[in-house]
Design a protein around this motif. Structure first.
Motif, short mmCIF file in Angstrom:
data_model
loop_
_atom_site.label_atom_id
_atom_site.label_comp_id
_atom_site.label_asym_id
_atom_site.label_seq_id
_atom_site.Cartn_x
_atom_site.Cartn_y
_atom_site.Cartn_z
N MET A 1 -0.25 30.33 15.85
CA MET A 1 -1.49 30.72 15.18
C MET A 1 -2.13 29.54 14.45
SD MET A 1 -2.02 33.91 12.55
CE MET A 1 -1.00 33.20 11.28
N SER A 2 -1.39 28.45 14.27
CA SER A 2 -1.90 27.32 13.49
C SER A 2 -2.28 26.15 14.39
CB SER A 2 -0.84 26.88 12.49
OG SER A 2 -1.15 25.62 11.95
N GLN A 3 -3.14 25.26 13.89
CA GLN A 3 -3.44 24.04 14.61
C GLN A 3 -2.26 23.07 14.57
OE1 GLN A 3 -6.28 22.15 11.35
NE2 GLN A 3 -5.81 20.63 12.87
N PHE A 4 -1.33 23.27 13.63
CA PHE A 4 -0.21 22.36 13.47
C PHE A 4 0.96 22.79 14.36
CE2 PHE A 4 -2.34 22.04 9.23
CZ PHE A 4 -2.78 20.74 9.40
N ILE A 278 5.32 28.97 -1.28
CA ILE A 278 4.39 30.02 -1.71
C ILE A 278 3.23 30.19 -0.74
CG2 ILE A 278 4.94 29.82 -4.17
CD1 ILE A 278 2.45 28.07 -4.50
N GLY A 279 3.08 29.24 0.18
CA GLY A 279 1.98 29.31 1.12
C GLY A 279 2.25 28.45 2.34
N ARG A 280 1.35 28.59 3.32
CA ARG A 280 1.43 27.81 4.55
C ARG A 280 0.03 27.32 4.91
NH1 ARG A 280 3.65 31.47 7.33
NH2 ARG A 280 5.79 30.65 7.37
N ILE A 281 -0.11 26.03 5.18
CA ILE A 281 -1.40 25.48 5.62
C ILE A 281 -1.52 25.74 7.12
CG2 ILE A 281 -2.87 23.45 5.81
CD1 ILE A 281 -2.37 24.23 2.93
N ALA A 308 -7.00 28.14 13.07
CA ALA A 308 -5.94 28.96 12.47
C ALA A 308 -5.65 30.22 13.29
CB ALA A 308 -6.31 29.35 11.05
N GLY A 309 -6.56 30.55 14.21
CA GLY A 309 -6.36 31.73 15.04
C GLY A 309 -6.69 33.03 14.36
N VAL A 392 -10.05 24.34 4.73
CA VAL A 392 -8.62 24.57 4.90
C VAL A 392 -8.39 26.07 4.95
CG1 VAL A 392 -6.38 24.44 3.74
CG2 VAL A 392 -7.83 22.40 3.84
N VAL A 393 -7.50 26.51 5.82
CA VAL A 393 -7.05 27.89 5.83
C VAL A 393 -5.60 27.92 5.38
CG1 VAL A 393 -6.59 29.95 7.22
CG2 VAL A 393 -8.64 28.59 7.65
N VAL A 394 -5.30 28.77 4.41
CA VAL A 394 -3.94 28.88 3.86
C VAL A 394 -3.47 30.32 3.98
CG1 VAL A 394 -4.77 29.24 1.49
CG2 VAL A 394 -2.47 28.36 1.88
#
Length: 397
Positions: A1-4, A278-281, A308-309, A392-394
């Protein structure tokens, strides 16, 4: 789901309160930029970060001059008493500097280059004013013409006029920002600034709980007669110049002092640091349009959501930096967002925009608000001068 290709986790995120400028009686005006940042570094240690495990620091600073010049990241780390082995550097992308630092740190983690990177920003506008570094694009005629640089308020008025936003729209948004800022709950992620062991500031300055539409409607516009309009006319012959101007001191972002910092790391870092994410980029993007328009933030936001999908309908919180009232209104409208989730605790027109620090500041705000509402996804977006934008999407974990 992420670009990373692999997880980029947020292990901690903190910020200072935002202080008014010195001329407005700002509480942080006598605190150096490196001390603002060092305060956060010390606080992160107290919150459980082992500083010797940090493999790099990337700090955003818009005006990298004076005490903010010469690698303020490394200087602040040493000032904070961090180990000599922690490197650090600065990125400068005008208002987008802080989000750029976060995106760059995320890329380093995702690539496997590092397992733990600190990213954030700092700006003491009382001590190092905007344009203190005398950038050529603002002062040399040929380059100014080539870049389309104009007074940033003129760019905001032009963007608002193109979008069909009225003076009343902008004023109403600013009043909303003041009311929300004044009502914002306290947060453990906002680190108080102390002097001689006494707390001098523990929450943002500037918000007016008694702000009214009548008060804001009475304020004079700032940019209607600015000479930059001549350049706009040459750059964009069919541009709409709003008669008398649109933005006022009430709908412009307050200039302020502040710092922000976040610890980003790989999944492996959880076992080495003992910290809980606590989060994910999920995505970090940059965009640009022809200056002097301020619309690149919208494009960056669209790109970030796509990478980010997810879609705007999945968002629980949006932190759209109030780089003039036009900016969040444009994001709100173009992405079809519910106004209730956009800057739910107010923003920069009420409490200030410390340029390089703002990217990290809105990350802190977004993670705090996701926790309050038990939400999952947040979008962070900032437009900047010279037609720049970042997003940024978190995801909360």
């Amino acid at each position: 789901m992420s670009q990373f290709a692999s997880d980029v986790l947020v292990y901690d995120a903190v910020r200072t309160p935002k202080g008014r400028l010195r001329r407005g009686g700002g509480t942080l005006a006598d605190v150096s930029a490196y001390e603002l940042l060092a305060t956060l570094l010390r606080a992160m240690q107290q919150r459980g970060l082992a500083a010797d495990l940090v493999e790099d620091m990337i700090i955003g600073t818009s005006t990298a001059a004076g005490e903010q010049g010469g690698d303020v990241a490394r200087a602040a780390a040493l000032w904070a008493g961090w180990p000599d082995t922690v490197p650090g550097g600065v990125v400068s992308r005008l208002c987008c500097s802080g989000l750029d630092a976060i995106g760059t740190a995320a890329a380093k983690v995702a690539s496997g280059m590092h397992d733990l990177v600190l990213a954030g920003g700092v700006e003491s506008m009382s001590r190092v004013p905007m344009l203190f570094d005398k950038p050529a694009f603002a002062f040399e005629g040929e380059l100014q013409n080539a870049t389309g640089y104009v007074t940033i308020g003129v760019a905001a008025d032009l963007t608002a006029a193109d979008a069909g936003l009225t003076r009343s729209d902008l004023d109403a948004y600013a009043v909303r920002s003041h009311h929300r800022s004044a009502a914002a709950p306290a947060s453990d992620s906002v680190i108080p600034i102390s002097s001689d062991d006494a707390v001098v500031l523990d929450r943002d300055e500037g918000a007016r709980p008694d702000a009214t539409l009548e008060d804001f409607a009475a304020l004079p516009t700032l940019f209607g007669e600015d000479p930059s309009w001549d350049l706009v006319a040459r750059q964009i012959p069919d541009s709409r110049r709003p008669e008398g101007g649109l933005h006022t001191i009430g709908t412009a972002p307050q200039l302020s002092d502040g710092a922000s910092a976040a610890v980003l790391g790989s999944a492996r870092a959880a076992s080495t640091t003992g910290m809980r994410p606590i989060g994910r980029i999920l995505a970090a993007t940059q965009a640009a349009v022809r200056s002097p328009r301020l619309t690149a933030g919208v494009q960056a936001a669209r790109d970030a959501l796509a990478r980010a999908g997810i879609t705007a309908a999945n968002l629980d919180v949006v932190e759209a930096n109030e780089s003039f009232a036009v900016s969040p209104l444009l994001v709100e409208r173009e992405l079809g967002l519910d106004p209730d989730i956009v800057n739910p605790c107010g923003g920069s027109v009420a409490t200030g925009h410390p340029l390089g620090a703002s990217g990290g500041t809105i990350l802190v705000n977004a993670l705090d608000q996701l926790a309050r509402v038990d939400g999952e996804f947040a979008l962070l977006v900032i437009p900047g001068g010279l037609g720049l934008g970042a997003a940024v999407v978190v995801q909360r974990v």
